[in-house]
Design a protein around this motif. Structure first.
Motif, PDB file in Angstrom:
ATOM      1  N   TYR A   1     -66.198  -0.488  37.457  1.00  0.00           N
ATOM      2  CA  TYR A   1     -65.674  -1.265  36.265  1.00  0.00           C
ATOM      3  C   TYR A   1     -64.745  -0.187  35.440  1.00  0.00           C
ATOM      4  O   TYR A   1     -64.594  -0.374  34.325  1.00  0.00           O
ATOM      5  CB  TYR A   1     -66.719  -2.125  35.459  1.00  0.00           C
ATOM      6  CG  TYR A   1     -67.802  -1.043  35.220  1.00  0.00           C
ATOM      7  CD1 TYR A   1     -68.155  -0.436  33.887  1.00  0.00           C
ATOM      8  CD2 TYR A   1     -68.853  -0.725  35.831  1.00  0.00           C
ATOM      9  CE1 TYR A   1     -69.090   0.347  33.381  1.00  0.00           C
ATOM     10  CE2 TYR A   1     -69.983   0.062  35.480  1.00  0.00           C
ATOM     11  CZ  TYR A   1     -69.887   0.399  34.173  1.00  0.00           C
ATOM     12  OH  TYR A   1     -71.009   1.436  34.058  1.00  0.00           O
TER      13      TYR A   1
ATOM     14  N   SER B   1     -63.409 -16.771  38.618  1.00  0.00           N
ATOM     15  CA  SER B   1     -63.323 -15.816  37.638  1.00  0.00           C
ATOM     16  C   SER B   1     -64.576 -14.839  37.725  1.00  0.00           C
ATOM     17  O   SER B   1     -64.913 -14.070  36.670  1.00  0.00           O
ATOM     18  CB  SER B   1     -62.801 -16.040  36.330  1.00  0.00           C
ATOM     19  OG  SER B   1     -61.631 -16.627  36.474  1.00  0.00           O
TER      20      SER B   1
ATOM     21  N   ASP C   1     -57.318  -5.549  41.571  1.00  0.00           N
ATOM     22  CA  ASP C   1     -57.366  -6.441  40.662  1.00  0.00           C
ATOM     23  C   ASP C   1     -58.500  -6.861  39.769  1.00  0.00           C
ATOM     24  O   ASP C   1     -58.472  -6.973  38.760  1.00  0.00           O
ATOM     25  CB  ASP C   1     -56.985  -7.963  41.465  1.00  0.00           C
ATOM     26  CG  ASP C   1     -55.338  -7.981  41.921  1.00  0.00           C
ATOM     27  OD1 ASP C   1     -54.714  -7.131  41.553  1.00  0.00           O
ATOM     28  OD2 ASP C   1     -55.496  -8.969  42.879  1.00  0.00           O
ATOM     29  N   SER C   2     -59.577  -6.822  40.489  1.00  0.00           N
ATOM     30  CA  SER C   2     -60.813  -6.898  39.914  1.00  0.00           C
ATOM     31  C   SER C   2     -61.352  -5.622  39.043  1.00  0.00           C
ATOM     32  O   SER C   2     -61.747  -6.068  37.834  1.00  0.00           O
ATOM     33  CB  SER C   2     -62.072  -7.200  40.904  1.00  0.00           C
ATOM     34  OG  SER C   2     -62.039  -6.050  41.817  1.00  0.00           O
TER      35      SER C   2
ATOM     36  N   TRP D   1     -65.371 -11.750  38.538  1.00  0.00           N
ATOM     37  CA  TRP D   1     -64.832 -10.512  38.924  1.00  0.00           C
ATOM     38  C   TRP D   1     -65.864  -9.565  39.351  1.00  0.00           C
ATOM     39  O   TRP D   1     -65.508  -8.675  40.397  1.00  0.00           O
ATOM     40  CB  TRP D   1     -63.862 -10.200  37.767  1.00  0.00           C
ATOM     41  CG  TRP D   1     -62.632 -10.909  37.560  1.00  0.00           C
ATOM     42  CD1 TRP D   1     -62.469 -11.693  36.445  1.00  0.00           C
ATOM     43  CD2 TRP D   1     -61.773 -11.226  38.199  1.00  0.00           C
ATOM     44  NE1 TRP D   1     -61.327 -12.487  36.625  1.00  0.00           N
ATOM     45  CE2 TRP D   1     -60.792 -12.066  37.910  1.00  0.00           C
ATOM     46  CE3 TRP D   1     -61.306 -10.828  39.604  1.00  0.00           C
ATOM     47  CZ2 TRP D   1     -59.629 -12.910  38.307  1.00  0.00           C
ATOM     48  CZ3 TRP D   1     -60.229 -11.491  40.300  1.00  0.00           C
ATOM     49  CH2 TRP D   1     -59.469 -12.351  39.446  1.00  0.00           C
TER      50      TRP D   1
ATOM     51  N   LYS E   1     -62.810 -15.861  43.045  1.00  0.00           N
ATOM     52  CA  LYS E   1     -61.438 -15.572  42.440  1.00  0.00           C
ATOM     53  C   LYS E   1     -61.455 -16.949  41.459  1.00  0.00           C
ATOM     54  O   LYS E   1     -61.015 -16.563  40.467  1.00  0.00           O
ATOM     55  CB  LYS E   1     -60.141 -15.329  43.180  1.00  0.00           C
ATOM     56  CG  LYS E   1     -60.297 -13.966  43.843  1.00  0.00           C
ATOM     57  CD  LYS E   1     -59.086 -13.709  44.601  1.00  0.00           C
ATOM     58  CE  LYS E   1     -58.956 -12.432  45.352  1.00  0.00           C
ATOM     59  NZ  LYS E   1     -57.758 -12.280  46.068  1.00  0.00           N
TER      60      LYS E   1
ATOM     61  N   ASP F   1     -59.990  -4.781  31.235  1.00  0.00           N
ATOM     62  CA  ASP F   1     -59.178  -5.702  30.329  1.00  0.00           C
ATOM     63  C   ASP F   1     -60.519  -6.412  29.588  1.00  0.00           C
ATOM     64  O   ASP F   1     -60.625  -6.813  28.394  1.00  0.00           O
ATOM     65  CB  ASP F   1     -58.600  -6.552  31.030  1.00  0.00           C
ATOM     66  CG  ASP F   1     -57.212  -5.795  31.259  1.00  0.00           C
ATOM     67  OD1 ASP F   1     -57.094  -4.482  31.104  1.00  0.00           O
ATOM     68  OD2 ASP F   1     -56.353  -6.369  31.897  1.00  0.00           O
ATOM     69  N   ASP F   2     -61.530  -7.215  30.388  1.00  0.00           N
ATOM     70  CA  ASP F   2     -62.549  -7.956  29.749  1.00  0.00           C
ATOM     71  C   ASP F   2     -63.790  -6.905  29.107  1.00  0.00           C
ATOM     72  O   ASP F   2     -64.894  -7.653  28.667  1.00  0.00           O
ATOM     73  CB  ASP F   2     -63.078  -8.892  30.932  1.00  0.00           C
ATOM     74  CG  ASP F   2     -62.058  -9.618  31.189  1.00  0.00           C
ATOM     75  OD1 ASP F   2     -60.999  -9.995  30.776  1.00  0.00           O
ATOM     76  OD2 ASP F   2     -62.653 -10.279  32.572  1.00  0.00           O
TER      77      ASP F   2
ATOM     78  N   ASN G   1     -65.297  -7.699  42.939  1.00  0.00           N
ATOM     79  CA  ASN G   1     -65.104  -6.203  43.204  1.00  0.00           C
ATOM     80  C   ASN G   1     -66.443  -5.567  44.180  1.00  0.00           C
ATOM     81  O   ASN G   1     -65.941  -4.896  44.931  1.00  0.00           O
ATOM     82  CB  ASN G   1     -65.484  -5.599  41.832  1.00  0.00           C
ATOM     83  CG  ASN G   1     -65.268  -4.040  41.795  1.00  0.00           C
ATOM     84  OD1 ASN G   1     -66.152  -3.431  41.865  1.00  0.00           O
ATOM     85  ND2 ASN G   1     -64.081  -3.749  41.254  1.00  0.00           N
TER      86      ASN G   1
ATOM     87  N   GLN H   1     -59.316  -6.076  35.884  1.00  0.00           N
ATOM     88  CA  GLN H   1     -59.618  -7.473  35.046  1.00  0.00           C
ATOM     89  C   GLN H   1     -60.794  -7.040  34.293  1.00  0.00           C
ATOM     90  O   GLN H   1     -61.279  -7.329  33.102  1.00  0.00           O
ATOM     91  CB  GLN H   1     -59.975  -8.433  36.241  1.00  0.00           C
ATOM     92  CG  GLN H   1     -60.029  -9.623  35.506  1.00  0.00           C
ATOM     93  CD  GLN H   1     -58.740 -10.398  34.939  1.00  0.00           C
ATOM     94  OE1 GLN H   1     -57.748 -10.459  35.582  1.00  0.00           O
ATOM     95  NE2 GLN H   1     -58.793 -11.024  33.734  1.00  0.00           N
TER      96      GLN H   1
END
Length: 972
Positions: A297, A243, A271-272, A245, A240, A278-279, A249, A275
């Motif tokens: 993902y 970062s 959360d992962s 992720w 974390k 979004d990435d 995950n 994230q």
């Protein structure tokens, strides 16, 4: 003390009886035995120290200290003397002297492992981290054992934590600690898990997250075995921070495959996933997804993963809540992001319905669903509750009777639905009759539920207790929102009855404490609070429920006890925490040491601690100053100084548990973060006012001195002019605090019923106590002016003082008028209480006490002037020496003060007579809600309130009589 199993030294045999006497608390015999032994063996140092321990425990601190110092100066090296001195200095709260002892012992016996380790622990007690580091390394050189080396490393970390300069911490202490550990790693000397933990802690604090991750994932990480999933948790924390992720995950997914009920990993998984979405992360074409394996993902993968967990759960022998709640959590997150994918997961209402079907009989069902009720549309809430009720197996209702649960399982399900009904706000939309009807129904269900708990032990709670609590919450709504006085008596009745069936129910007790205090009855609260048997930190987290009301309700004896009770915990915290730290060093629990230090700091900066300390000192002055001792002696015994402010204002911590009372209110009625902030602001302002009042009072004796008239150099030399400057400065601060308080109250904040209790500030301003006390402190500065300028040069000031006296009498009379009225009145067959009258009376007594302390100062200033005038008169044999006006106005003021105090005492006597004559048993209780049994409890409750008022009025009256005796002595 030391119980010695084998006796080798003849001195041990001689000392044994003294140890036994001390162990059994027979300190006088221990002293006598030590004296006998010392007559024969003058050089037996340990006997002298044991005698000192006996003296210390019988209250003769000075003699004990002198004896101990005699032995300490000889720098003993025998184990008996050193241990006895350690015990003595710890009891004296002088741990710094133990370090001197062992420093001397180590110099004389430089190769003793025992003395070196004792020296290290002595430094640990006083937080001398640099010396601990040196002592640890010295110990390691004598006996090269790993723990000693790592004691030194840990001491470096503690230097970095305590360093005020963060830059110094990261550039010097931590890198040095890192190099020391790396040396051991390279030499392959790392042996224990604690040493790996320490290395990880250093790297984390240096923000070398990749290196920390490498340590955990490498060979050293294999030693992390004492805690379940310790290695995985540390890896997750580093992923974390970095970062990473994909790794987060994959790891959380892997852990959920092993245990699909672990909620923390669901949160990390979600959360992962989001994230990564979004990435716009995509897996590499050929390589592994991540170090930890496969990565999810996309929303589709997350949805499928949760569905698979539910399918797995259905095959499990034990029902698991995690997968079902995870589905609701995923819906909530998708909805928050404005996605429509939630529909693939189903309707939240249906999912919650199915969840209730599966877990409705478990007490955790309500708290699980509470988090997700905001997913229900407002219009569907009644329908949802009806659906749930339809699932519960209830008995067929007879005519005019309720359909009741047939077993404990059905009762738990029904209770869950009732709690959800309150949470969804359905009870709050009811009118008065509907609420009364709901209360009646809840109490029937409570009574019926008692049948299932007949075999319960006294320490166990009844299955149906929550019905009673919910009924009380409804009644409290009626009392506080609509002013229904009968509702408060009913709520007390139900709680008192509930306690007879569940004597260990803390919620019943806490709610009773709160309601009795709101009614102004403190007497029943003391026993209730002590039966809660609050442990350790609870004295800080829930102690406010008691100490907030102790003094303002006029029960001074109980107030003293409750303050002492709280302060004992805070004072022992310092000593206890040192012991925890030492144990942590001994057993290598290094990661706990910063936690213990933070815990100690948190308690030292506690808002509650500062409040109780301040109120305790004000209370002591109120009960003793100018009654049993002079104001000067009282202030001296408390080591009070007007210049010193020992409250850590910037670091004040609000450790109160404001959610200690169970609550089923909807979000808009529940305690919010805003309420917490406002409550802390209010408590801080009130503490400032109280602290400044205390410091201003403590400044009074410093002004009383033999003044050299018109000799400014002399007064400055005496330090008195600086004292008046301190008083003036404190007065300005008090004015500012009062201004802040008034501005705060203008917001007219209403806390939730079961939220934080408001301070006494509103009453302090509205009844005039604030204005009166401020005027009194301004009067001090005027009297001081007369004192320094002399009578001839202060005509204008004397006139101002005369006006101040008149104004003060008017203000005190106004305050007295606010104390008039009955504490209890019977109106329309209902008992109505007026606790504000009691609080005003207490404020009156407090203001009157300050008035007397200020008046005594006036008396001490004016008396010498009058004596010198009378001497002049005799010398000149003149009959017409003009007396300055200040004498006349002071005498008139004192006479009026006497009359006013006598009137208040008469009023209090009247209140006592009325309370004693009140025949509550004749009060007609024609309420259909109450059974005959409950009516008995109502009589008991009303009797408790009446008795408490009588005790309060009696204690206030007695204190005021003592104050009247003081006024009578004011004759210049």
């Amino acid at each position: 003390m030391a119980a010695r199993s084998h006796v080798q030294d003849p001195n041990d045999r001689r000392l044994r009886p003294i140890y036994d006497y001390l162990d059994n608390g027979n300190n006088k015999m221990a002293i006598q035995q030590a004296d006998k032994l010392l007559k024969k063996h003058k050089d037996l140092h340990c006997a002298k120290v044991l005698k000192a321990i006996g003296l210390q425990r019988t209250g003769k601190q000075d003699e004990a200290f002198a004896l101990a110092q005699e032995v300490t100066t000889l720098e003993p090296t025998d184990d008996n003397s050193l241990q006895a001195l350690t015990i003595l200095y710890r009891e004296m709260h002088r741990p710094e002297l133990v370090t001197k002892l062992y420093e001397a012992a180590v110099k004389k016996v430089p190769n003793s492992e025992e003395y070196h380790s004792h020296l290290f622990m002595a430094y640990a007690r006083v937080g001398e981290y640099k010396k601990m580091q040196q002592a640890g390394m010295a110990l390691y050189k004598i006996v090269p054992k790993n723990p000693y080396y790592f004691w030194s490393v840990m001491s470096l970390i503690m230097q970095s934590i305590s360093a005020k300069d963060e830059n110094l911490s990261k550039t010097m202490f931590l890198p040095l600690a890192e190099r020391m550990v790396e040396k051991m790693v390279k030499e392959d000397k790392i042996e224990a898990e604690a040493e790996v933990e320490l290395y990880y802690m250093i790297l984390e604090r240096l923000e070398k997250y990749q290196e920390a991750l490498d340590v955990v994932r490498g060979n050293l990480g294999e030693k992390l075995t004492s805690e379940l999933r310790s290695r995985e948790n540390k890896c997750m924390a580093m992923y974390k921070k970095l970062s990473k992720w994909p790794e987060c995950n994959a790891l959380s997914r892997r852990l959920l495959l092993k245990n699909s009920d672990d909620w923390q990993f669901y949160m990390t998984y979600f959360d992962s996933v989001f994230q990564l979405i979004d990435d716009s992360w995509t897996p590499p074409a050929e390589a592994e997804h991540s170090l930890e394996g496969e990565v999810h993902y996309s929303t589709e993968q997350a949805v499928k993963f949760i569905e698979d967990r539910i399918t797995e759960e259905s095959k499990s022998s034990r029902p698991l809540r995690g997968p079902y709640l995870a589905k609701l959590e995923l819906i909530r997150r998708l909805r928050h992001r404005g996605c429509n994918d939630e529909y693939k997961l189903g309707d939240p209402e249906e999912l919650m319905f199915q969840y209730f079907k599966k877990f409705g009989e478990k007490p955790c069902c309500f708290t699980d669903l509470k988090v997700f009720v905001d997913l229900l549309p407002f219009t569907q809430r009644r329908k949802f509750i009806s659906q749930l009720l339809g699932l519960i197996p209830l008995s067929a209702p007879a005519e005019g009777k309720l359909a009741l649960p047939t077993d404990i399982r059905a009762l738990q399900q029904h209770l869950c639905v009732v709690q959800l009904t309150r949470l969804l706000g359905l009870y709050h939309t009811m009118d008065k009759n509907q609420k009364l009807s709901a209360v009646r129904e809840l109490m029937w269900r409570y009574q019926h539920g008692l049948e299932f708990g007949k075999s319960c032990l006294k320490t166990e709670l009844q299955f149906s207790d929550y019905y009673c609590l919910l009924a009380v919450h409804l009644l409290l709504d009626m009392w506080l929102e609509a002013g229904e006085e009968m509702a408060v008596w009913q709520s007390l009745t139900l709680l008192e009855e509930g306690l007879t069936h569940s004597p260990s129910n803390a919620q019943f007790k806490l709610l009773l404490i709160r309601i009795y205090c709101m009614l102004g009855a403190f007497e029943p609260v003391v026993e209730l609070y002590s039966s809660l048997d609050a442990k350790h930190i609870q004295h800080d987290t829930i102690g406010y429920l008691l100490t907030r009301y102790a003094e303002p309700l006029g029960q001074y004896t109980a107030a003293s006890q409750s303050c002492n009770f709280a302060l004992r915990f805070f004072h022992s915290n310092q000593k206890d925490t040192s012991e925890y730290i030492i144990q942590a060093y001994k057993y290598g629990a290094f990661e706990k040491i910063p936690e213990f230090i933070a815990f100690r700091n948190r308690l030292n900066s506690s808002l509650h601690f500062a409040q109780v300390r301040t109120e305790r000192m004000l209370l002591d002055l109120l009960l003793e100053a100018n009654i049993s001792t002079s104001l000067e002696e009282s202030i001296k015994s408390m080591s009070l100084s007007p210049e010193e402010d020992d409250i850590p204002w910037k670091d004040l911590r609000d450790n109160r548990d404001l959610t200690v009372l169970f609550n089923w209110d909807p979000k808009d009625r529940d305690i919010s973060e805003e309420h917490r902030k406002l409550s802390l602001e209010e408590e801080t302002i009130w503490l400032q006012i109280r602290s400044l009042t205390l410091r201003l009072v403590s400044g009074l004796p410093t002004l009383s001195h033999p003044v050299h008239l018109k000799n400014s150099e002399k007064t400055a030399e005496n330090g008195v002019s600086s004292k008046i400057d301190t008083i003036r400065s404190l007065l300005h601060q008090l004015e500012a605090a009062v201004g802040s308080g008034k501005r705060f109250l203008e917001q007219k904040i209403q806390y939730p019923v079961l939220g934080p209790p408001p301070t006494r500030m509103a009453g302090f301003f509205s009844n005039g106590s604030s204005q009166c006390q401020t005027s009194l402190f301004y009067l001090i500065t005027d009297i001081y002016e007369v004192d320094t300028n002399g009578l001839e040069d202060s005509t204008e000031i004397q006139e101002r003082i005369g006006n101040s006296f008149k104004s003060l009498l008017e203000q005190l009379t106004d305050l007295f008028n606010k104390c008039k009225g009955d504490l209890i009145e019977i109106r329309d067959g209902t008992l109505k209480t007026h606790p504000n009258i009691l609080e005003n009376l207490v404020f009156f007594v407090e203001t009157m006490s300050i008035t007397l302390w200020v008046s005594s100062y006036c008396d001490s200033v004016l008396r010498p002037f009058k004596s010198s005038l009378q001497k002049k008169k005799k010398k000149k044999k003149e009959t017409s020496v003009v007396m300055p006006p200040v004498f006349t106005s002071f005498l008139d003021y004192v006479t009026e003060l006497q009359t006013l105090t006598s009137n208040v005492i008469d009023h209090i006597k009247g209140l006592e007579i009325i309370l004693a004559a009140l025949k509550l048993e004749e009060l007609s209780l024609d309420d259909t809600l109450l059974s005959q049994e409950e009516k008995k409890f109502t009589k008991t409750v009303q009797g408790k309130v009446q008795s408490s008022y009588q005790r309060s009025v009696q204690e206030v009256g007695e204190l005021l009589k003592k104050r009247l005796d003081t006024i009578k002595k004011l004759k210049i």
